[in-house]
Scaffold this active site. Structure first.
Site, PDB file in Angstrom:
ATOM      1  N   GLN A  11       2.551  -0.078  -4.237  1.00 37.59           N
ATOM      2  CA  GLN A  11       3.962  -0.338  -4.511  1.00 37.59           C
ATOM      3  C   GLN A  11       4.407  -1.622  -3.820  1.00 37.59           C
ATOM      4  O   GLN A  11       3.984  -1.924  -2.701  1.00 37.59           O
ATOM      5  CB  GLN A  11       4.804   0.844  -4.039  1.00 37.59           C
ATOM      6  CG  GLN A  11       6.124   0.954  -4.757  1.00 37.59           C
ATOM      7  CD  GLN A  11       6.724   2.350  -4.650  1.00 37.59           C
ATOM      8  OE1 GLN A  11       6.006   3.331  -4.547  1.00 37.59           O
ATOM      9  NE2 GLN A  11       8.025   2.428  -4.679  1.00 37.59           N
ATOM     10  N   SER A  20      -2.688   2.876  -1.208  1.00 36.49           N
ATOM     11  CA  SER A  20      -1.739   3.963  -1.411  1.00 36.49           C
ATOM     12  C   SER A  20      -1.831   4.474  -2.845  1.00 36.49           C
ATOM     13  O   SER A  20      -2.857   5.014  -3.245  1.00 36.49           O
ATOM     14  CB  SER A  20      -0.328   3.509  -1.027  1.00 36.49           C
ATOM     15  OG  SER A  20       0.562   4.601  -0.971  1.00 36.49           O
ATOM     16  N   LEU A  21      -0.779   4.285  -3.681  1.00 42.55           N
ATOM     17  CA  LEU A  21      -0.868   4.766  -5.058  1.00 42.55           C
ATOM     18  C   LEU A  21      -2.053   4.145  -5.783  1.00 42.55           C
ATOM     19  O   LEU A  21      -2.598   4.735  -6.735  1.00 42.55           O
ATOM     20  CB  LEU A  21       0.423   4.470  -5.826  1.00 42.55           C
ATOM     21  CG  LEU A  21       0.602   3.063  -6.401  1.00 42.55           C
ATOM     22  CD1 LEU A  21       0.054   2.952  -7.824  1.00 42.55           C
ATOM     23  CD2 LEU A  21       2.039   2.634  -6.378  1.00 42.55           C
ATOM     24  N   ARG A  47       4.282  12.216  -7.931  1.00 43.07           N
ATOM     25  CA  ARG A  47       4.155  11.717  -6.553  1.00 43.07           C
ATOM     26  C   ARG A  47       5.383  10.901  -6.179  1.00 43.07           C
ATOM     27  O   ARG A  47       5.945  11.061  -5.078  1.00 43.07           O
ATOM     28  CB  ARG A  47       2.884  10.883  -6.430  1.00 43.07           C
ATOM     29  CG  ARG A  47       2.551  10.365  -5.031  1.00 43.07           C
ATOM     30  CD  ARG A  47       1.210   9.643  -5.095  1.00 43.07           C
ATOM     31  NE  ARG A  47       0.764   9.143  -3.798  1.00 43.07           N
ATOM     32  CZ  ARG A  47       1.018   7.912  -3.329  1.00 43.07           C
ATOM     33  NH1 ARG A  47       1.759   7.076  -4.055  1.00 43.07           N
ATOM     34  NH2 ARG A  47       0.540   7.533  -2.153  1.00 43.07           N
ATOM     35  N   HIS A  82       4.115   7.606   4.045  1.00 42.22           N
ATOM     36  CA  HIS A  82       2.956   7.707   4.941  1.00 42.22           C
ATOM     37  C   HIS A  82       3.342   8.059   6.378  1.00 42.22           C
ATOM     38  O   HIS A  82       2.894   7.436   7.340  1.00 42.22           O
ATOM     39  CB  HIS A  82       2.124   6.416   4.898  1.00 42.22           C
ATOM     40  CG  HIS A  82       1.588   6.127   3.526  1.00 42.22           C
ATOM     41  ND1 HIS A  82       0.618   6.920   2.947  1.00 42.22           N
ATOM     42  CD2 HIS A  82       1.909   5.185   2.612  1.00 42.22           C
ATOM     43  CE1 HIS A  82       0.355   6.447   1.733  1.00 42.22           C
ATOM     44  NE2 HIS A  82       1.142   5.409   1.510  1.00 42.22           N
ATOM     45  N   GLN A 134      -3.265  11.755   2.270  1.00 40.64           N
ATOM     46  CA  GLN A 134      -2.807  10.374   2.174  1.00 40.64           C
ATOM     47  C   GLN A 134      -1.278  10.273   2.130  1.00 40.64           C
ATOM     48  O   GLN A 134      -0.697   9.286   2.576  1.00 40.64           O
ATOM     49  CB  GLN A 134      -3.423   9.738   0.911  1.00 40.64           C
ATOM     50  CG  GLN A 134      -3.168   8.263   0.748  1.00 40.64           C
ATOM     51  CD  GLN A 134      -2.798   7.915  -0.677  1.00 40.64           C
ATOM     52  OE1 GLN A 134      -1.803   8.387  -1.205  1.00 40.64           O
ATOM     53  NE2 GLN A 134      -3.616   7.074  -1.285  1.00 40.64           N
TER      54      GLN A 134
END
Length: 315
Positions: free
Chosen positions: A10, A94-95, A119, A204, A253
Site C-alpha cells: 500500500q 505486506s499486502l 483484509r 502491523h 503478518q
C-alpha cells in the site's frame, strides 16, 4: 542471473494505474475483468479514473495493487512466454505477499482479490479512525535499533511497535496515537527525522488483532496451495513453501512486523539473488532494493515498454 520478483504494498497506488497495460494487452484486461467479477465492483474503472480518495481506501487499494501486479505477470506469461518459474523467489511487501502467492499459483486471482478486500475492510474496522497512528523514521542515523528505542519510549504510554523494517534509513512505527507521538519525539532526540503517515489505521501492530482474527477465519477456508516458487515471508524473512505454514504466517503478518530489509538481505546473500524485479505499480521496492542490495540489479515493470525491455533481456 538469479531472479527474484517483488510485489509492492500500500502506498504505491495511483489513479491511472494499470491503464496502459489494459490498453496494450488483452491478457491484462483479462486479469482486471477477473478481479472486477470477483468483487462485484468496477475496480478497474476506479483504478483508471479515480477519484483518488476512493482508490486510496484500504479496501480498494489492496486488491487494486494486486490486480496490476498480476496483470503484469499474466502479460509476461501469455505475451512473452516468461513464467513465474524463471524466478528463484517471490516476495511482497505486506499486502504484496498475497500478490506474490497468487503469482506463484498458491491462490487464484479471484480468491486473492476477495481476501484482500476483506483484509482492507477488517484492518479499517479494527481501530476507530483517529485512535491509531503510524510514522516513518528516516535519515542516515535511522536503523532498527534506533526505531526500537523510539518505540520503547512510546510504549510507556500505550501500544507502539516497529511495523515495517524497510531498510536502514527508513523504518516505520505503529500504535496508539499518543504512544506514536511520544516515539516521534524520542526518535528526533536520537537523530532521526520522523514523518507522521497519512494512513487510516495503525497497521502491523497488536491493535490489528481483530483483523487478524477475521483473516484467520477467511484463510482457514481459502484454497491455498503449495506455491510453485518459494515465497519469502514478511514474518520470517526466509523462503516458505508449506501451504499450512504460509496460511499461519499470513494471519501473523496482520499484527506482525514486515521484515523487508531482512527478507531482501536473505535473498541477496543466502538466496544468491542478483536481479530484483518489482512487478506492478510504482518503484518503491526498487528504491529499497538499491539501498539494501546495491550490488544487485534492480528494476521495476510498470509500463508495456518496461515489460518489453525486460522480456528482451531475459529472452
Amino acid at each position: 542471473m538469479t531472479l527474484a520478483l517483488l510485489f509492492p504494498g500500500q502506498g504505491s497506488q495511483a489513479v491511472g494505474m494499470g491503464a496502459a497495460l489494459a490498453d496494450a494487452f488483452a491478457s491484462a484486461r483479462e486479469v482486471f475483468g477477473e478481479v472486477d467479477e470477483a468483487l462485484g465492483q468496477d475496480l478497474s474503472g476506479l483504478m483508471r479514473n479515480g477519484p483518488e480518495d476512493q482508490l486510496t481506501l484500504t479496501e480498494n487499494a489492496q486488491p487494486a495493487l494486486m490486480a496490476v501486479s498480476l496483470a503484469v505477470m499474466r502479460v509476461l506469461e501469455k505475451d512473452f512466454g516468461i513464467g513465474v518459474d524463471r524466478a528463484a523467489f517471490v516476495a511482497g511487501h505486506s499486502l504484496g505477499e498475497y500478490s506474490a502467492l497468487a503469482a506463484a499459483q498458491a491462490l487464484t486471482v479471484a480468491d486473492t482479490a476477495r481476501l484482500l478486500k476483506l483484509r482492507g475492510q477488517a484492518m479499517q474496522r479494527a481501530v476507530p479512525v483517529g485512535q491509531g497512528a503510524m510514522a516513518s523514521l528516516i535519515g542516515p542515523k535511522t536503523d532498527l535499533a534506533l526505531a526500537e528505542a523510539a518505540a520503547a519510549a512510546g510504549a510507556e504510554l500505550g501500544v507502539c511497535v516497529v511495523a515495517n523494517d524497510n531498510n536502514n534509513g527508513n523504518v516505520v512505527i505503529s500504535g496508539e496515537k499518543a504512544a506514536v507521538d511520544r516515539a516521534i519525539e524520542k526518535a528526533k532526540e536520537l537523530g532521526a527525522r520522523a514523518i507522521p503517515l497519512n494512513v487510516s489505521a495503525p497497521f502491523h501492530c497488536p491493535l490489528m488483532q481483530p483483523a487478524a482474527d477475521e483473516m484467520a477465519t477467511a484463510l482457514a477456508s481459502a484454497a491455498l496451495e503449495r506455491p510453485t516458487v518459494p515465497v519469502v515471508a514478511n514474518v520470517t524473512a526466509i523462503a516458505e513453501m508449506d501451504a499450512d505454514t504460509i496460511r499461519r504466517l499470513l494471519v501473523e503478518q496482520v499484527t506482525g512486523r514486515v521484515r523487508w530489509r531482512e527478507s531482501m538481505e536473505w535473498m541477496a546473500t543466502e538466496g544468491g539473488v542478483t536481479r530484483f524485479v518489482e512487478v506492478g505499480s510504482g518503484k518503491v521496492l526498487t528504491g529499497m532494493a538499491k539501498r539494501i542490495a546495491p550490488d544487485a540489479e534492480s528494476l521495476a515493470l510498470n509500463t508495456p515498454e518496461d515489460i518489453e525491455a525486460f522480456a528482451a533481456v531475459l529472452g
